[in-house]
Design a protein around this motif. Structure first.
Motif, PDB file in Angstrom:
ATOM      1  N   UNK A   1      11.481  -9.245  -0.073  1.00 41.08           N
ATOM      2  CA  UNK A   1      10.938  -8.409  -1.139  1.00 41.08           C
ATOM      3  C   UNK A   1       9.426  -8.542  -1.254  1.00 41.08           C
ATOM      4  N   UNK A   2       8.869  -9.681  -0.807  1.00 42.51           N
ATOM      5  CA  UNK A   2       7.416  -9.814  -0.772  1.00 42.51           C
ATOM      6  C   UNK A   2       6.818  -8.852   0.244  1.00 42.51           C
ATOM      7  N   UNK A   3       7.446  -8.777   1.425  1.00 42.06           N
ATOM      8  CA  UNK A   3       6.957  -7.863   2.452  1.00 42.06           C
ATOM      9  C   UNK A   3       7.062  -6.418   1.978  1.00 42.06           C
ATOM     10  N   UNK A   4       8.191  -6.087   1.365  1.00 41.65           N
ATOM     11  CA  UNK A   4       8.368  -4.734   0.846  1.00 41.65           C
ATOM     12  C   UNK A   4       7.377  -4.461  -0.279  1.00 41.65           C
ATOM     13  N   UNK A   5       7.199  -5.449  -1.154  1.00 43.25           N
ATOM     14  CA  UNK A   5       6.258  -5.270  -2.249  1.00 43.25           C
ATOM     15  C   UNK A   5       4.842  -5.073  -1.755  1.00 43.25           C
ATOM     16  N   UNK A   6       4.469  -5.824  -0.703  1.00 41.61           N
ATOM     17  CA  UNK A   6       3.114  -5.684  -0.184  1.00 41.61           C
ATOM     18  C   UNK A   6       2.883  -4.310   0.425  1.00 41.61           C
ATOM     19  N   UNK A   7       3.815  -3.849   1.274  1.00 41.51           N
ATOM     20  CA  UNK A   7       3.616  -2.534   1.880  1.00 41.51           C
ATOM     21  C   UNK A   7       3.600  -1.440   0.824  1.00 41.51           C
ATOM     22  N   UNK A   8       4.416  -1.597  -0.228  1.00 40.65           N
ATOM     23  CA  UNK A   8       4.414  -0.616  -1.306  1.00 40.65           C
ATOM     24  C   UNK A   8       3.068  -0.591  -2.007  1.00 40.65           C
ATOM     25  N   UNK A   9       2.524  -1.792  -2.291  1.00 45.01           N
ATOM     26  CA  UNK A   9       1.238  -1.856  -2.990  1.00 45.01           C
ATOM     27  C   UNK A   9       0.082  -1.420  -2.091  1.00 45.01           C
ATOM     28  N   UNK A  10       0.145  -1.811  -0.809  1.00 43.42           N
ATOM     29  CA  UNK A  10      -0.902  -1.390   0.117  1.00 43.42           C
ATOM     30  C   UNK A  10      -0.909   0.124   0.257  1.00 43.42           C
ATOM     31  N   UNK A  11       0.288   0.688   0.405  1.00 40.39           N
ATOM     32  CA  UNK A  11       0.382   2.140   0.510  1.00 40.39           C
ATOM     33  C   UNK A  11      -0.041   2.804  -0.795  1.00 40.39           C
ATOM     34  N   UNK A  12       0.319   2.162  -1.924  1.00 39.19           N
ATOM     35  CA  UNK A  12      -0.076   2.716  -3.212  1.00 39.19           C
ATOM     36  C   UNK A  12      -1.573   2.759  -3.396  1.00 39.19           C
TER      37      UNK A  12
END
Length: 505
Positions: free
Chosen positions: A417-428
């Motif tokens: 979930x950290x990896x998913x959270x990071x890509x979500x925030x980076x993309x955001x």
């Protein structure tokens, strides 16, 4: 509305099972209605940040305080890049952490209190700071780093708990549906209420362009974070069916090198890599849409503050619970990855709809009620589809943690979930960065008011929105066809895990 949704959760709770690998291998009922709701309300913590940055920060720092749009966008991107280090460390650390309060709760508590304080600083820069461009940019960077760091401390362990609270394929979607419900309601209700109460138009002056209105919004955000985080921390079990981690991993020290090795290990899962690519593209499209939508509604469509608050709030009030309910019948008909494929395809059509109607001259002038209705329906459809895609994606990740355990013998929910959270925030971050560049390119400057903007600038704003959103959605659509996690596949994985544990015992 919340009461109705809680009743819906109770009706939909078919098989809430969780295997407690610390004590017994039998699957026993764990989740109650109260636990699902109190877990779900924690999703509002992330949404307080999303609401601030997608609705108010860009306008406040550029149109009110005079910071260049490209500088503001770059600052927010730099804050996101910090999460490349911050997120995997926190996720891996919480996976390895052991205490009498559990693996996740100490991190959540450590993140919630300082995160709330960060919103007060973000929206209350001293006068001396606002008079200097670089000091203002540094102020924005500092508080953005502060908020995102402590948000990670709360949100990554909170998400990781979803894979621990239940092992059921459908129940995971219901649990994450609860989190999504409360998150989206907060994301729109907080700014919508603020637009009506804190930013009203007085004497024909739009309250969003008055600097003195923003400190109170920061205080509101702080208090809301403390409230919902407290409910989530106090209302969820400290040891939610935590599974055994491989003995080798338990014995190894928790070093930075070990944490990054954990992070590298999860990237070996093909399903997860495809989810990351899909979510990066889909989240970037959402970040661009929501960042430019506020500007488009204000300048291109000339919505009033009241209309803007309705367009923000009503689609979520209707669309979010409708999407959570729809996951039940949709889940019985299709697997999660098939639902993703259908959802992204429809989102492409919805994103283009009102602008195509305008360019085909099928919509009347902006002051006609039909324009407001069209925008309201577009956002209702978008919100419905977006919530379904979020629930499916996070639910698939919870399932992938079981697949990873079967392959490598370790539980790394926090890492996934950290990896998913990071890509979500980076993309955001693509949203504010892209929007900031667009502001400079189309020459939408500080102090410009709706109704006094050149048509060329307005057309550039609309075109920039579609050019930023549609190609990314098409890319996300492509990756949905590379993801596979059916109920039968998960049941087979979990049967193998149980057989392995029985052999060990």
């Amino acid at each position: 509305m919340v009461t109705r949704y809680l009743a819906l959760l109770k009706t939909a709770s078919a098989k809430p099972y969780c295997g407690d690998y610390n004590q017994t291998e039998t699957y026993t009922p764990l989740l109650t209605l109260r636990q699902r709701a109190l877990y779900g309300v924690g999703g509002a913590v992330f949404s307080v940040k999303e609401a601030a940055y997608s609705i108010f920060v860009l306008i406040f720092y550029t149109q009110v305080l005079g910071l260049a749009g490209s500088i503001a966008g770059l600052v927010m991107l730099l804050a996101i890049l910090w999460d490349a280090v911050n997120d995997p460390l926190i996720g891996g650390w919480s996976d390895r952490f052991q205490s009498r309060w559990g693996r996740r709760h100490p991190f959540m508590l450590a993140g919630a209190i300082p995160m709330g304080i960060g919103f007060i600083g973000l929206f209350y820069p001293p006068a001396a700071i606002t008079e200097d461009t670089w000091l203002l940019a540094a102020w924005l960077l500092f508080w953005s780093l502060w908020i995102r760091t402590f948000l990670s401390f709360f949100s990554i362990p909170h998400l990781a708990m979803a894979a621990e609270l239940t092992t059921d394929y459908y129940e995971r979607s219901r649990l994450l549906g609860a989190r999504t419900f409360f998150g989206f309601i907060c994301a729109v209700a907080l700014p919508a209420l603020a637009l009506l109460v804190l930013f009203p138009t007085i004497n024909e002056i739009d309250g969003r362009f008055v600097a003195g209105n923003y400190p109170m919004y920061g205080l509101w955000s702080c208090l809301l974070v403390w409230l919902v985080a407290g409910l989530a921390i106090g209302g969820t079990p400290r040891h939610p069916g935590e599974r055994k981690v491989a003995a080798k991993k338990n014995a190894s020290p928790t070093t930075v090198t070990a944490l990054f090795k954990d992070f590298a290990l999860i990237l070996r899962n093909l399903n997860f890599r495809n989810i990351l690519f899909y979510d990066a593209a889909a989240s970037a499209s959402y970040g661009i849409l929501i960042s430019l939508n506020v500007l488009a509604w204000t300048y291109y469509w000339e919505l009033s503050t009241t209309q803007l608050s309705v367009v923000l709030a009503l689609p979520s009030i209707i669309g979010v619970p409708l999407a959570v309910w729809a996951m039940g019948p949709l889940g019985k008909r299709w697997s999660k990855h098939r639902i993703l494929q259908l959802t992204i395809g429809l989102m492409i059509a919805v994103a283009m709809s009102v602008y195509l109607l305008r360019w085909l001259d099928w919509l009347p002038a902006n002051d006609h009620p039909l324009v407001f209705v069209a925008l309201l329906l577009q956002m209702l459809a978008w919100m419905f589809l977006f919530v379904i895609r979020v629930i499916c994606a996070f639910s698939i990740i919870a399932d992938v943690t079981d697949e990873h355990e079967l392959e490598h013998g370790t539980r790394q929910e926090g890492g996934f979930f950290a990896a998913m959270g990071f890509t979500t925030k980076l993309a955001g971050a693509a949203g504010p960065l892209y929007a900031g560049i667009v502001l400079d390119v189309i020459n939408l400057q500080e102090g410009m008011l709706p109704g006094a903007i050149a048509q060329q600038t307005l057309d550039g704003l609309a075109l920039s929105l579609l050019v930023g959103v549609i190609p990314l959605l098409l890319l996300a659509w492509r990756f949905t066809y590379a993801i596979s996690m059916s109920p039968q596949k998960l049941a087979h994985i979990q049967a193998q895990l149980r057989a392995r544990e029985e052999q060990k015992n």
